[in-house]
Design a protein around this motif. Structure first.
Motif, PDB file in Angstrom:
ATOM      1  N   THR A 233      71.041 -35.274  74.378  1.00 11.95           N
ATOM      2  CA  THR A 233      71.718 -35.088  73.097  1.00 11.95           C
ATOM      3  C   THR A 233      72.445 -33.748  73.160  1.00 11.95           C
ATOM      4  O   THR A 233      72.218 -32.970  74.084  1.00 11.95           O
ATOM      5  CB  THR A 233      70.707 -35.004  71.943  1.00 11.95           C
ATOM      6  OG1 THR A 233      69.825 -33.905  72.213  1.00 11.95           O
ATOM      7  CG2 THR A 233      69.887 -36.259  71.825  1.00 11.95           C
ATOM      8  N   SER A 234      73.288 -33.454  72.160  1.00 14.44           N
ATOM      9  CA  SER A 234      74.034 -32.189  72.240  1.00 14.44           C
ATOM     10  C   SER A 234      73.086 -30.992  72.194  1.00 14.44           C
ATOM     11  O   SER A 234      73.265 -30.029  72.931  1.00 14.44           O
ATOM     12  CB  SER A 234      75.089 -32.061  71.144  1.00 14.44           C
ATOM     13  OG  SER A 234      74.972 -33.071  70.207  1.00 14.44           O
ATOM     14  N   SER A 235      72.051 -31.065  71.343  1.00 18.62           N
ATOM     15  CA  SER A 235      71.152 -29.909  71.278  1.00 18.62           C
ATOM     16  C   SER A 235      70.322 -29.823  72.559  1.00 18.62           C
ATOM     17  O   SER A 235      70.026 -28.724  73.045  1.00 18.62           O
ATOM     18  CB  SER A 235      70.245 -30.014  70.053  1.00 18.62           C
ATOM     19  OG  SER A 235      69.379 -31.111  70.193  1.00 18.62           O
ATOM     20  N   GLY A 236      69.973 -30.977  73.130  1.00 17.96           N
ATOM     21  CA  GLY A 236      69.217 -30.971  74.385  1.00 17.96           C
ATOM     22  C   GLY A 236      70.018 -30.319  75.500  1.00 17.96           C
ATOM     23  O   GLY A 236      69.493 -29.501  76.267  1.00 17.96           O
ATOM     24  N   VAL A 237      71.311 -30.649  75.584  1.00 14.03           N
ATOM     25  CA  VAL A 237      72.146 -30.089  76.644  1.00 14.03           C
ATOM     26  C   VAL A 237      72.324 -28.585  76.436  1.00 14.03           C
ATOM     27  O   VAL A 237      72.274 -27.802  77.382  1.00 14.03           O
ATOM     28  CB  VAL A 237      73.515 -30.796  76.694  1.00 14.03           C
ATOM     29  CG1 VAL A 237      74.436 -30.120  77.694  1.00 14.03           C
ATOM     30  CG2 VAL A 237      73.330 -32.259  77.066  1.00 14.03           C
ATOM     31  N   SER A 238      72.483 -28.175  75.160  1.00 13.69           N
ATOM     32  CA  SER A 238      72.714 -26.746  74.948  1.00 13.69           C
ATOM     33  C   SER A 238      71.458 -25.950  75.276  1.00 13.69           C
ATOM     34  O   SER A 238      71.547 -24.878  75.870  1.00 13.69           O
ATOM     35  CB  SER A 238      73.237 -26.475  73.539  1.00 13.69           C
ATOM     36  OG  SER A 238      72.190 -26.192  72.666  1.00 13.69           O
ATOM     37  N   SER A 239      70.263 -26.465  74.961  1.00 11.81           N
ATOM     38  CA  SER A 239      69.086 -25.671  75.316  1.00 11.81           C
ATOM     39  C   SER A 239      68.845 -25.714  76.820  1.00 11.81           C
ATOM     40  O   SER A 239      68.349 -24.742  77.398  1.00 11.81           O
ATOM     41  CB  SER A 239      67.849 -26.100  74.521  1.00 11.81           C
ATOM     42  OG  SER A 239      67.584 -27.445  74.712  1.00 11.81           O
ATOM     43  N   ALA A 240      69.231 -26.802  77.470  1.00  6.66           N
ATOM     44  CA  ALA A 240      69.105 -26.854  78.936  1.00  6.66           C
ATOM     45  C   ALA A 240      70.001 -25.799  79.583  1.00  6.66           C
ATOM     46  O   ALA A 240      69.620 -25.143  80.553  1.00  6.66           O
ATOM     47  CB  ALA A 240      69.465 -28.245  79.450  1.00  6.66           C
ATOM     48  N   THR A 241      71.198 -25.622  79.025  1.00  2.28           N
ATOM     49  CA  THR A 241      72.128 -24.637  79.567  1.00  2.28           C
ATOM     50  C   THR A 241      71.550 -23.225  79.458  1.00  2.28           C
ATOM     51  O   THR A 241      71.599 -22.441  80.405  1.00  2.28           O
ATOM     52  CB  THR A 241      73.461 -24.709  78.801  1.00  2.28           C
ATOM     53  OG1 THR A 241      73.871 -26.066  78.765  1.00  2.28           O
ATOM     54  CG2 THR A 241      74.526 -23.888  79.470  1.00  2.28           C
ATOM     55  N   THR A 242      70.966 -22.933  78.292  1.00  2.00           N
ATOM     56  CA  THR A 242      70.321 -21.625  78.119  1.00  2.00           C
ATOM     57  C   THR A 242      69.193 -21.448  79.134  1.00  2.00           C
ATOM     58  O   THR A 242      69.077 -20.391  79.765  1.00  2.00           O
ATOM     59  CB  THR A 242      69.734 -21.526  76.700  1.00  2.00           C
ATOM     60  OG1 THR A 242      70.732 -21.920  75.773  1.00  2.00           O
ATOM     61  CG2 THR A 242      69.272 -20.119  76.398  1.00  2.00           C
ATOM     62  N   ARG A 243      68.369 -22.488  79.285  1.00  2.00           N
ATOM     63  CA  ARG A 243      67.242 -22.390  80.230  1.00  2.00           C
ATOM     64  C   ARG A 243      67.736 -22.118  81.637  1.00  2.00           C
ATOM     65  O   ARG A 243      67.129 -21.359  82.382  1.00  2.00           O
ATOM     66  CB  ARG A 243      66.422 -23.678  80.203  1.00  2.00           C
ATOM     67  CG  ARG A 243      65.339 -23.697  79.143  1.00  2.00           C
ATOM     68  CD  ARG A 243      64.256 -24.696  79.503  1.00  2.00           C
ATOM     69  NE  ARG A 243      64.814 -26.021  79.767  1.00  2.00           N
ATOM     70  CZ  ARG A 243      65.058 -26.913  78.810  1.00  2.00           C
ATOM     71  NH1 ARG A 243      64.779 -26.637  77.554  1.00  2.00           N
ATOM     72  NH2 ARG A 243      65.565 -28.088  79.106  1.00  2.00           N
ATOM     73  N   THR A 244      68.854 -22.737  82.024  1.00  2.00           N
ATOM     74  CA  THR A 244      69.390 -22.497  83.364  1.00  2.00           C
ATOM     75  C   THR A 244      69.628 -21.017  83.592  1.00  2.00           C
ATOM     76  O   THR A 244      69.192 -20.453  84.599  1.00  2.00           O
ATOM     77  CB  THR A 244      70.719 -23.260  83.547  1.00  2.00           C
ATOM     78  OG1 THR A 244      70.427 -24.640  83.584  1.00  2.00           O
ATOM     79  CG2 THR A 244      71.412 -22.859  84.832  1.00  2.00           C
ATOM     80  N   VAL A 245      70.299 -20.368  82.634  1.00  2.00           N
ATOM     81  CA  VAL A 245      70.640 -18.963  82.827  1.00  2.00           C
ATOM     82  C   VAL A 245      69.370 -18.111  82.856  1.00  2.00           C
ATOM     83  O   VAL A 245      69.189 -17.270  83.742  1.00  2.00           O
ATOM     84  CB  VAL A 245      71.608 -18.493  81.718  1.00  2.00           C
ATOM     85  CG1 VAL A 245      71.910 -17.023  81.879  1.00  2.00           C
ATOM     86  CG2 VAL A 245      72.897 -19.305  81.775  1.00  2.00           C
ATOM     87  N   VAL A 246      68.456 -18.360  81.920  1.00  2.00           N
ATOM     88  CA  VAL A 246      67.237 -17.549  81.851  1.00  2.00           C
ATOM     89  C   VAL A 246      66.371 -17.762  83.096  1.00  2.00           C
ATOM     90  O   VAL A 246      65.970 -16.804  83.769  1.00  2.00           O
ATOM     91  CB  VAL A 246      66.442 -17.903  80.576  1.00  2.00           C
ATOM     92  CG1 VAL A 246      65.104 -17.177  80.574  1.00  2.00           C
ATOM     93  CG2 VAL A 246      67.247 -17.538  79.342  1.00  2.00           C
ATOM     94  N   HIS A 247      66.109 -19.017  83.430  1.00  2.00           N
ATOM     95  CA  HIS A 247      65.216 -19.293  84.564  1.00  2.00           C
ATOM     96  C   HIS A 247      65.817 -18.827  85.880  1.00  2.00           C
ATOM     97  O   HIS A 247      65.128 -18.292  86.737  1.00  2.00           O
ATOM     98  CB  HIS A 247      64.878 -20.780  84.637  1.00  2.00           C
ATOM     99  CG  HIS A 247      63.990 -21.224  83.525  1.00  2.00           C
ATOM    100  ND1 HIS A 247      63.523 -22.517  83.399  1.00  2.00           N
ATOM    101  CD2 HIS A 247      63.479 -20.542  82.474  1.00  2.00           C
ATOM    102  CE1 HIS A 247      62.777 -22.604  82.316  1.00  2.00           C
ATOM    103  NE2 HIS A 247      62.733 -21.422  81.736  1.00  2.00           N
ATOM    104  N   THR A 248      67.133 -19.048  86.058  1.00  2.00           N
ATOM    105  CA  THR A 248      67.754 -18.604  87.303  1.00  2.00           C
ATOM    106  C   THR A 248      67.667 -17.093  87.426  1.00  2.00           C
ATOM    107  O   THR A 248      67.312 -16.572  88.488  1.00  2.00           O
ATOM    108  CB  THR A 248      69.223 -19.045  87.377  1.00  2.00           C
ATOM    109  OG1 THR A 248      69.286 -20.440  87.120  1.00  2.00           O
ATOM    110  CG2 THR A 248      69.812 -18.761  88.740  1.00  2.00           C
TER     111      THR A 248
END
Ligand SMILES: Nc1ncnc2c1ncn2[C@@H]1O[C@H](COP(=O)(O)OP(=O)(O)O)[C@@H](O)[C@H]1O
Ligand SMILES: [Mg+2]
Lengths: 264, 271
Positions: A233-248
């Protein structure tokens, strides 16, 4: 007192649930990594797809890498000069700038910028493809999205990040020279010759490149996994994007500590 | 004659049970889909129609029961064989699911490029043929974002039939279409079915359009087949449920409201 017990149980239940989730994600992530690795040989056969991805992952990150590299080099040179000049050792400025860049800042800052510029874009792209049923549609067309979509991006990340890190370091040295030699008046000849004499190819440059490869691996893997595992979903994709930056970012900084301890 | 060995039914779904996140979606459904015919599977939103197509395509696994396509159990196949079977299935997704970074032409060429080693010229001819059959040859250079909903669905249709599959599944092909593209789609499905002799399965809640072209209809609700038959049979049936659904009445055995407390009470309730 039963409400205390209930709340404790609630908390415990929540904690257990969260850790189970974390383990499940780790499992799915490892599985995806394995699938990616097995898909790499086939992906290499279709080099055109990889070239396209190197363009969007690597070439489009060039500007931010060059600008940041130049600034980081300039700042390093300023700070180094202030310290070194007290000891009358400003001729070592070139060595200091080059070693800091090649060993540490090149690969690390490049990986952090890569997470923000390319990693987030990869996650959003894959996540949106999932949310709009493009991945599911590929599966129904008997095309494996891991092989067709994810693997070429993975290889492109593996290739791009070490190269970007080298470019970052090279431009950084130029930025260092601009400030040190151009503005602060350090002798150009000793700036370069000291650098050449004390930067070792194997110990410094090669180890820096190894860091770049490891970070490229981790950054692409996390970005692709977050996109592939995103809630569609749009909110799912946006939180995934944030997680990518933080986790990486966290993974890169942690790994850098380990690699540095092992290498130097 | 090869046909002697073939059963009359291309797809046989037997005693299908499936639940998702603790919710029962199928609870003993039996469905048979005849070769070369247009079969419609209808039911209210959320009845599990899309899920059913995913079960047939092997993207979901039933808890119990079996799904046989062309004589083989889909869920017992190895991955390689499942992928081979999928090449014989064309699926038109509810959303179209076009690849957003490819042009219309490349979208239709996608399955050909992935699964054949045809020379470029042949691919070009085939793609233009498929696009011509859905009336969109002129749109070949557009990107999916530049298409209207109806056009996107027609492109998806051209892509679904690019490999000339044995069967095509249409998920809600009529939903959200204006009357003209609706008419175009209805004609297209019928034409593709008769010209290419494909077995067609339409999953839909648009009763009138679907009933107009279907040879056979299954009505599903709450995980079971509640009525089946030709459109005429269903219109004449005395099943209250089928009557309500076919006539589009709000009142009847199918509740319009999700279960809730009494309306007046809830309005008067203090927060
Ligand atoms: N990925 C999913 N995860 C959990 N539940 C789902 C998922 N997809 C659909 N559902 C649920 O399954 C039920 C059937 O969905 P679906 O097959 O899409 O219905 P239909 O296509 O008939 O409208 C719905 O109640 C929906 O909420
Ligand atoms: Mg649906």
């Amino acid at each position: 007192m039963s409400w205390v017990r209930d709340r404790l149980l609630d908390k415990l239940h929540y904690l257990g649930h969260q850790s189970l989730n974390a383990f499940a994600r780790l499992g799915r992530g490892s599985l995806l990594l394995l699938q990616l690795i097995f898909a790499v040989p086939q992906a290499i056969m279709r080099w055109r797809l990889i070239l396209q991805q190197i363009y969007s992952v690597g070439v489009l990150s060039l500007l931010i890498i060059i600008v940041s590299g130049f600034f980081v080099g300039m700042v390093l040179s300023f700070q180094g000069y202030i310290t070194l000049v007290d000891y009358g050792a400003e001729e070592s400025l070139g060595t200091m700038v080059a070693l800091s860049l090649v060993r540490e800042l090149g690969p690390v800052v490049t990986a952090l910028l890569f997470a923000g510029r390319a990693g987030s874009a990869l996650t959003a792209e894959i996540g949106l493809m999932k949310a709009t049923e493009q991945l599911s549609g590929m599966e129904m067309m008997a095309v494996d999205p891991i092989k067709r979509v994810l693997a070429p991006r993975f290889v492109a990340g593996l290739i791009s990040l070490p190269i970007l890190a080298m470019i970052f370091s090279a431009v950084g040295v130029l930025g260092g020279e601009f400030v040190g030699v151009g503005l602060l008046g350090v002798d150009g000849g000793s700036f370069w010759s000291q650098m050449q004499a004390s930067v070792d190819f194997r110990d410094d440059v090669l180890n820096g490149m190894i860091k770049g490869v490891v970070f490229g691996w981790v950054a692409s893997w996390i970005a692709l996994f977050e996109g592939y595992d995103a809630v569609p979903t749009s909110s799912g994709v946006s939180s995934a994007t944030t997680r990518t930056v933080v986790h990486t970012s966290l993974a890169v900084l942690g790994l850098d500590f380990i690699l540095t301890a092992l290498m130097f | 004659m090869a046909e002697i060995n073939q059963s009359r039914f291309l797809i046989k779904i037997t005693d299908l049970h499936f639940s998702q996140r603790g919710r029962k979606i199928f609870d003993g459904a039996n469905i048979e889909i005849e070769r070369g015919k247009i079969t419609a599977i209808m039911g209210p939103s959320g009845a599990g129609k899309t899920t059913l197509l995913k079960l047939i395509g092997g993207q979901r696994h039933p808890d119990t029961g079996s799904v046989e396509v062309d004589g083989v159990n889909v869920h017992k196949l190895s991955r390689r064989k499942l992928y081979a079977l999928r090449k014989k299935m064309g699926m038109l997704f509810q959303s179209g699911a076009l690849l957003t970074d490819l042009t219309v032409f490349e979208n239709v060429a996608f399955p050909l490029r992935e699964h054949t080693r045809l020379p470029e010229l042949m691919i070009r001819d085939l793609v233009l043929m498929k696009l011509e059959s859905v009336g969109l040859r002129g749109a070949k250079n557009l990107m999916p974002a530049e298409l209207s909903g109806g056009m996107a669905r027609r492109v998806a249709m051209a892509r679904a039939i690019a490999l000339e599959p044995m069967m095509v599944f249409y998920d809600e092909p009529f939903t959200g279409q204006d009357p003209i593209s609706m008419g175009v789609l209805v004609k297209l499905i019928k034409k593709l079915n008769s010209v290419l002799e494909m077995t067609s399965v339409i999953v839909s809640h648009d009763v009138a359009e679907t009933a107009a072209i279907a040879d056979y209809i299954y009505l599903i609700s709450e995980g079971k087949v509640v009525a089946k038959g030709t459109p005429e049979e269903l219109n004449r049936t005395d099943s209250e449920w089928a009557q309500q659904f076919m006539q589009g009445l709000a009142d009847g055995p199918v509740p319009f409201h999700y279960p809730a407390s009494d309306y007046a009470t809830e309005l008067m309730e203090p927060k």
